[in-house]
Design an enzyme around this catalytic site. Structure first.
Site, PDB file in Angstrom:
ATOM      1  N   GLY A  34       0.876  -1.172   0.000  1.00 43.73           N
ATOM      2  CA  GLY A  34       0.000   0.000   0.000  1.00 43.73           C
ATOM      3  C   GLY A  34       0.907   1.214   0.000  1.00 43.73           C
ATOM      4  O   GLY A  34       1.863   1.259  -0.771  1.00 43.73           O
TER       5      GLY A  34
ATOM      6  N   SER B 118       5.945  -5.470  -0.930  1.00 42.87           N
ATOM      7  CA  SER B 118       5.912  -4.056  -1.336  1.00 42.87           C
ATOM      8  C   SER B 118       6.219  -3.141  -0.139  1.00 42.87           C
ATOM      9  O   SER B 118       7.340  -3.172   0.385  1.00 42.87           O
ATOM     10  CB  SER B 118       4.564  -3.749  -1.981  1.00 42.87           C
ATOM     11  OG  SER B 118       4.616  -2.547  -2.705  1.00 42.87           O
ATOM     12  N   ALA B 119       5.280  -2.340   0.322  1.00 41.43           N
ATOM     13  CA  ALA B 119       5.535  -1.466   1.476  1.00 41.43           C
ATOM     14  C   ALA B 119       6.002  -2.277   2.686  1.00 41.43           C
ATOM     15  O   ALA B 119       6.826  -1.818   3.472  1.00 41.43           O
ATOM     16  CB  ALA B 119       4.285  -0.668   1.829  1.00 41.43           C
TER      17      ALA B 119
ATOM     18  N   HIS C  41       9.393  -3.558  -6.563  1.00 38.39           N
ATOM     19  CA  HIS C  41       8.855  -3.229  -7.906  1.00 38.39           C
ATOM     20  C   HIS C  41       9.926  -2.521  -8.742  1.00 38.39           C
ATOM     21  O   HIS C  41       9.615  -1.593  -9.496  1.00 38.39           O
ATOM     22  CB  HIS C  41       7.618  -2.325  -7.834  1.00 38.39           C
ATOM     23  CG  HIS C  41       6.535  -2.776  -6.910  1.00 38.39           C
ATOM     24  ND1 HIS C  41       5.657  -3.776  -7.223  1.00 38.39           N
ATOM     25  CD2 HIS C  41       6.170  -2.356  -5.675  1.00 38.39           C
ATOM     26  CE1 HIS C  41       4.793  -3.953  -6.229  1.00 38.39           C
ATOM     27  NE2 HIS C  41       5.096  -3.107  -5.271  1.00 38.39           N
TER      28      HIS C  41
ATOM     29  N   GLU D 263       9.551  -6.993  -9.974  1.00 38.78           N
ATOM     30  CA  GLU D 263       8.305  -7.759  -9.890  1.00 38.78           C
ATOM     31  C   GLU D 263       8.629  -9.236 -10.120  1.00 38.78           C
ATOM     32  O   GLU D 263       9.261  -9.567 -11.127  1.00 38.78           O
ATOM     33  CB  GLU D 263       7.416  -7.256 -11.044  1.00 38.78           C
ATOM     34  CG  GLU D 263       5.972  -7.297 -10.786  1.00 38.78           C
ATOM     35  CD  GLU D 263       5.580  -6.257  -9.761  1.00 38.78           C
ATOM     36  OE1 GLU D 263       5.845  -5.083  -9.964  1.00 38.78           O
ATOM     37  OE2 GLU D 263       5.016  -6.672  -8.736  1.00 38.78           O
TER      38      GLU D 263
END
Lengths: 220, 220
Positions: free
Chosen positions: B65, B98-99, B135, B171
């Site tokens: 997020g 991710s985050a 990413h 990714e």
């Protein structure tokens, strides 16, 4: 850019190169460009008294690079209030590109840059009562990349309370603000994000003056 | 992901959904996924005592997020030290996407996210002594976009003094850290940025254990 000081008797521009690490090289590049346009350029990093340089400036140009680095350096040198006063009260022209555009708005919350340093606040010059996302990129419908698109990131910003409008300025767009009038210049258009509303598309020439009124800047 | 708790008798995973605004919806999605893999999922936002939830956790998963929102919420709930202790001292498994990956490193300086809120620091969990750019995107040689590439942004970070290595995870890549061993998993490889050195390319299976030693994490 040639016309941004058209109604002013500006001969010398104060350049603020804080967004890039190599300030000497950045000032050299900027000086060559401005001299070719007929302006003298003074780089603030060569001044022994940056605050005084702002007070004496006829026009200010802040270039791009890293927005966090730029904002931190402005705080470190106690320049935010001085630049704000010179532009908003004394009315000298201000030009910003990329990070220099972010910094002219309410805050740097919609920069594309990495937080390589930690500024004492995200609040910026507030020359306009909204935020800008420079280099705005439209979502790539063919992308398999799972990171958020630019539009999704801006929508996440608007999930936070009391967040101002965000103008997504594409490569090749600029916003001209004169007094209480704001006009979209350039060729690529812009995308406007208002909190809680669907983003809207705007052609070059759009009158964005309504964004300058505070009533639009803080939607509940 | 199926194997990340393979050597552990983990039945229940503590989920931290702070990176997204709609925590209920995020927890629902995560719960369905984890239950399909045979795990119970407890979401920390449903707990009356988040600190106690961390202390009792068997495994922790932090989802993606906005990294600034996530870090601020971890500080607001006084969870950084608790998670660090649970993972580094008690040795429970940690999974981040991710985050949630950014947050596991030294700091969030190389996140791709916008600073939509202002956390009290950029320092994160420090489960590993380097930073990650999740990413990671390779420069697009055909692009006419004038914003910085991901590699340029990371190089700007390394222009700052005493900055740790940055691992650009594409990714489809993940880093498995077990004790003093770190291995690149997935299919897409990674790009390693060390301060003052040319970035290097690494295939899946690369042993990155050398990044876990502090001597590599703070180059002068």
């Amino acid at each position: 850019m040639e016309n941004w000081t058209r109604d002013w008797k500006v001969k010398r521009v104060l350049f603020i190169p804080y967004a890039l690490h190599d300030r000497d090289a950045y000032a050299k590049t900027a000086r060559e460009k401005f001299e070719s346009l007929g302006y003298e350029l003074e780089s603030i990093h060569e001044s022994s008294d940056p605050v005084e340089a702002v007070r004496k400036s006829e026009a200010i140009f802040i270039g791009g690079g890293n927005t966090f680095r730029l904002l931190k350096a402005l705080y470190d040198n106690s320049l935010l209030q001085e630049i704000r006063k010179r532009v908003l009260e004394d009315g000298i022209p201000y030009l910003g590109s990329s990070a220099g555009t972010n910094i002219a708005t309410v805050g740097i919350n919609t920069t594309n840059d990495m937080p390589i340093v930690y500024p004492p606040s995200l609040l910026a010059l507030g020359l306009v009562p909204f935020n800008i996302n420079p280099h705005y990129l439209d979502p790539d419908v063919n992308s398999t990349h799972m990171g958020e698109t630019r539009a999704e990131r801006i929508l996440q910003y608007h999930e936070e309370p009391n967040t101002p409008p965000v103008l997504g300025l594409r490569e090749g767009a600029m916003l001209l603000v004169e007094g209480d009038k704001a006009t979209l210049q350039g060729v690529t258009g812009a995308r406007l994000f208002l909190r809680g509303e669907k983003p809207t598309e705007h052609e070059p020439g759009t009158d964005f003056s309504f964004l300058l009124t505070d009533s639009n800047s803080q939607k509940p």
